[in-house]
Design a protein around this motif. Structure first.
Motif, short mmCIF file in Angstrom:
data_model
loop_
_atom_site.label_atom_id
_atom_site.label_comp_id
_atom_site.label_asym_id
_atom_site.label_seq_id
_atom_site.Cartn_x
_atom_site.Cartn_y
_atom_site.Cartn_z
N ASP A 176 -15.50 -14.24 -33.09
CA ASP A 176 -16.22 -13.59 -32.01
C ASP A 176 -17.33 -12.74 -32.62
O ASP A 176 -17.16 -12.12 -33.67
N ALA A 177 -18.47 -12.70 -31.91
CA ALA A 177 -19.66 -12.04 -32.46
C ALA A 177 -19.38 -10.58 -32.85
O ALA A 177 -19.80 -10.15 -33.93
N ILE A 178 -18.69 -9.85 -32.00
CA ILE A 178 -18.52 -8.41 -32.26
C ILE A 178 -17.67 -8.20 -33.52
O ILE A 178 -18.04 -7.43 -34.42
N ASP A 179 -16.54 -8.91 -33.60
CA ASP A 179 -15.66 -8.75 -34.77
C ASP A 179 -16.41 -9.11 -36.05
O ASP A 179 -16.30 -8.44 -37.08
N TRP A 180 -17.17 -10.19 -35.97
CA TRP A 180 -17.86 -10.71 -37.16
C TRP A 180 -18.96 -9.75 -37.62
O TRP A 180 -19.09 -9.47 -38.81
N VAL A 181 -19.74 -9.24 -36.66
CA VAL A 181 -20.82 -8.30 -37.04
C VAL A 181 -20.20 -7.06 -37.68
O VAL A 181 -20.68 -6.57 -38.71
N ARG A 182 -19.11 -6.57 -37.09
CA ARG A 182 -18.46 -5.38 -37.63
C ARG A 182 -18.00 -5.63 -39.08
O ARG A 182 -18.16 -4.78 -39.96
N ALA A 183 -17.47 -6.82 -39.33
CA ALA A 183 -16.93 -7.13 -40.66
C ALA A 183 -18.01 -7.46 -41.69
O ALA A 183 -17.84 -7.21 -42.88
N LYS A 184 -19.13 -8.04 -41.23
CA LYS A 184 -20.07 -8.65 -42.20
C LYS A 184 -21.39 -7.91 -42.40
O LYS A 184 -22.00 -8.04 -43.46
N VAL A 185 -21.88 -7.26 -41.36
CA VAL A 185 -23.28 -6.82 -41.43
C VAL A 185 -23.37 -5.33 -41.77
O VAL A 185 -22.82 -4.50 -41.05
N ALA A 186 -24.04 -5.06 -42.86
CA ALA A 186 -24.29 -3.67 -43.27
C ALA A 186 -25.53 -3.67 -44.14
O ALA A 186 -25.83 -4.69 -44.79
N PRO A 187 -26.28 -2.57 -44.16
CA PRO A 187 -27.48 -2.55 -45.01
C PRO A 187 -27.11 -2.68 -46.49
O PRO A 187 -26.03 -2.26 -46.89
N LYS A 188 -28.01 -3.29 -47.26
CA LYS A 188 -27.76 -3.45 -48.70
C LYS A 188 -29.06 -3.12 -49.44
O LYS A 188 -30.11 -3.70 -49.12
N PRO A 189 -29.00 -2.20 -50.41
CA PRO A 189 -30.23 -1.80 -51.10
C PRO A 189 -30.98 -2.99 -51.71
O PRO A 189 -30.36 -3.93 -52.23
N GLY A 190 -32.31 -2.92 -51.60
CA GLY A 190 -33.15 -3.96 -52.20
C GLY A 190 -33.27 -5.21 -51.36
O GLY A 190 -33.87 -6.20 -51.79
N THR A 191 -32.68 -5.20 -50.15
CA THR A 191 -32.76 -6.38 -49.26
C THR A 191 -32.97 -5.92 -47.82
O THR A 191 -32.63 -4.79 -47.47
N ALA A 192 -33.52 -6.82 -47.02
CA ALA A 192 -33.60 -6.58 -45.57
C ALA A 192 -32.49 -7.40 -44.92
O ALA A 192 -32.42 -8.61 -45.11
N SER A 193 -31.61 -6.73 -44.19
CA SER A 193 -30.49 -7.42 -43.53
C SER A 193 -30.90 -7.74 -42.10
O SER A 193 -31.22 -6.84 -41.32
N VAL A 194 -30.92 -9.04 -41.78
CA VAL A 194 -31.45 -9.48 -40.47
C VAL A 194 -30.33 -10.09 -39.64
O VAL A 194 -29.76 -11.12 -40.01
N LEU A 195 -30.04 -9.46 -38.51
CA LEU A 195 -29.07 -10.01 -37.56
C LEU A 195 -29.88 -10.72 -36.47
O LEU A 195 -30.81 -10.11 -35.92
N TYR A 196 -29.57 -11.97 -36.17
CA TYR A 196 -30.38 -12.65 -35.15
C TYR A 196 -29.54 -13.58 -34.28
O TYR A 196 -28.44 -14.00 -34.66
N HIS A 197 -30.09 -13.88 -33.11
CA HIS A 197 -29.41 -14.80 -32.19
C HIS A 197 -30.40 -15.32 -31.15
O HIS A 197 -31.46 -14.72 -30.91
N SER A 198 -30.03 -16.47 -30.55
CA SER A 198 -30.86 -17.03 -29.47
C SER A 198 -29.94 -17.59 -28.38
O SER A 198 -28.94 -18.24 -28.67
N VAL A 199 -30.32 -17.28 -27.15
CA VAL A 199 -29.67 -17.80 -25.94
C VAL A 199 -28.14 -17.67 -26.03
O VAL A 199 -27.39 -18.64 -25.96
N PHE A 200 -27.71 -16.44 -26.18
CA PHE A 200 -26.29 -16.14 -26.35
C PHE A 200 -25.86 -14.95 -25.51
O PHE A 200 -24.77 -14.91 -24.96
N TRP A 201 -26.76 -14.00 -25.34
CA TRP A 201 -26.43 -12.71 -24.71
C TRP A 201 -25.78 -12.92 -23.34
O TRP A 201 -24.85 -12.24 -22.96
N GLN A 202 -26.27 -13.91 -22.59
CA GLN A 202 -25.80 -14.11 -21.21
C GLN A 202 -24.35 -14.60 -21.16
O GLN A 202 -23.72 -14.54 -20.12
N TYR A 203 -23.85 -15.10 -22.30
CA TYR A 203 -22.48 -15.63 -22.30
C TYR A 203 -21.43 -14.54 -22.49
O TYR A 203 -20.24 -14.79 -22.40
#
Ligand SMILES: C[S@@+](CC[C@H](N)C(=O)[O-])C[C@H]1O[C@@H](n2cnc3c(N)ncnc32)[C@H](O)[C@@H]1O
Length: 354
Positions: free
Chosen positions: A254-281
């Motif tokens: 599930d998107a929420i669990d996965w973002v919580r577990a995987k996405v965090a800023p990391k020095p020296g990189t740009a962390s990009v979270l993205y999606h298309s045609v999903f919000w409505q679901y």
């Protein structure tokens, strides 16, 4: 005397016929008109549409019932299990297809009904051209390598966005020899194609990922692409090959669990979270929870560890999509572009648009 009310199933089939015509598939326009007439005459379409017999028009469309019907015929054609259906589809001849599927709806009723029991799941490769400008803006603004995290990635075909070749009006971007080539009706200026792009990490999730290694799942994915839209078919097949060659993997989560577990800023990189045609679901409360979680991650960003949230999502109920970028530190929303649902048209505004 009042006209008798047309039942919702037949109405949904003929409304979908009009939508297909407007979206560049006259073939499915004609097939769905025939299906509506067949349903009214008590033909074999009636048995296949039985699960929605008592549903109102809204439910027919929420369930994408008419698209399940035409998808089931197309899957049969692609499988080669009914040569008459395959030959008719190869010729893109509506009368011949109808004659063949009318027989098939009796002979293969259970198989077609099984296909129709699944909600359609697509993965539109062309949306990468609407997202590309956002990635370029992030690369230009940060000057850092990108870590790309895609949520609701389906088969993961837009995870390879930097492996494709694009034409956006007067400018191009990407490997000239790339097998996947994407253009669109582009309006407005150009995104910053001169920005240096390097993707150093990519990961994706979907609550129901499509496994491209499974030939049945692959065929199901392709069967939702309308048969007379040759360009889309060529593109999705090429993108599937790219995904398989690069071992693209979409985690089941599930998107929420996965973002919580995987996405965090990391020095020296740009962390990009993205999606298309999903919000409505997602239900409204999950949307709020995810937006709050993303803002929390964004608040941890620093100039050396920025976080970006890039998305292509419908504006309200309209079929028009907004391509929006939020970049932290800062966290201001910027409307980069508007796009059609399949990104067949893009109107570019850019990051400096207010
Ligand atoms: C219309 S498809 C779009 C797929 C892809 N992003 C594209 O643009 O082609 C919507 C996707 O959202 C996924 N999805 C819906 N709710 C989800 C959730 N809560 N977590 C993860 N994936 C979800 C579905 O499984 C489906 O693959």
């Amino acid at each position: 005397m009042d006209e008798p009310e047309i039942p919702a199933v037949a109405k949904a089939l003929s409304l979908q016929a009009g939508i297909c015509r407007n979206m560049g598939s006259p073939l499915n326009g004609e097939l769905l008109d025939r299906a509506a007439a067949d349903w009214l005459a008590g033909g074999p379409v009636k048995a296949l549409m039985a699960p929605w017999a008592d549903s109102n028009l809204r439910t027919q469309f929420d369930a994408a019932a008419p698209l399940r019907l035409i998808g089931s015929w197309r899957e049969l054609a692609l499988s080669g299990d009914d040569p008459a259906v395959s030959v008719a589809y190869d010729a893109l001849d509506a009368a011949a297809i109808w004659a063949a599927v009318r027989v098939a709806m009796v002979e293969h009723r259970q198989r077609l009904a099984r296909f129709m029991a699944h909600e359609p799941q697509t993965n539109e490769v062309r949306r990468s051209i609407a997202l590309l400008g956002g990635f370029l803006e992030i690369a230009k603004a940060t000057g850092l390598p990108l870590r790309c995290f895609e949520i609701a990635a389906s088969a993961g075909l837009n995870l390879s966005w930097d492996r494709y070749r694009y034409r956006m009006g007067d400018v191009t971007w990407g490997d000239p020899a790339a097998a996947v080539r994407i253009d669109t009706a582009w309006e407005g200026g150009s995104p910053p194609v001169e920005a240096r792009v390097s993707v150093i990490e990519r990961a994706a999730c979907d609550r129901r990922p499509i496994d491209l290694h499974d030939p049945d799942e692959r065929r199901r994915l392709v069967s939702y692409i309308w048969a007379d839209q040759t360009e889309r078919l060529v593109r999705i097949n090429a993108a599937i090959d790219v995904a398989l060659a690069n071992k693209v993997h979409v985690e089941r989560a599930d998107a929420i669990d996965w973002v919580r577990a995987k996405v965090a800023p990391k020095p020296g990189t740009a962390s990009v979270l993205y999606h298309s045609v999903f919000w409505q679901y997602m239900p409204a409360e999950s949307r709020e929870a995810l937006a709050a979680l993303i803002a929390e991650i964004g608040a941890q960003a620093t100039p050396d560890a920025p976080v970006a949230w890039l998305r292509m999502e419908p504006r309200g109920a309209a079929p028009l999509m907004d391509v929006t970028l939020t970049l932290w530190p800062g966290g201001e929303d910027r409307l980069l572009a508007n796009a059609g649902a399949h990104a067949a048209e893009v109107r570019w505004f850019g990051a400096n648009h207010s």
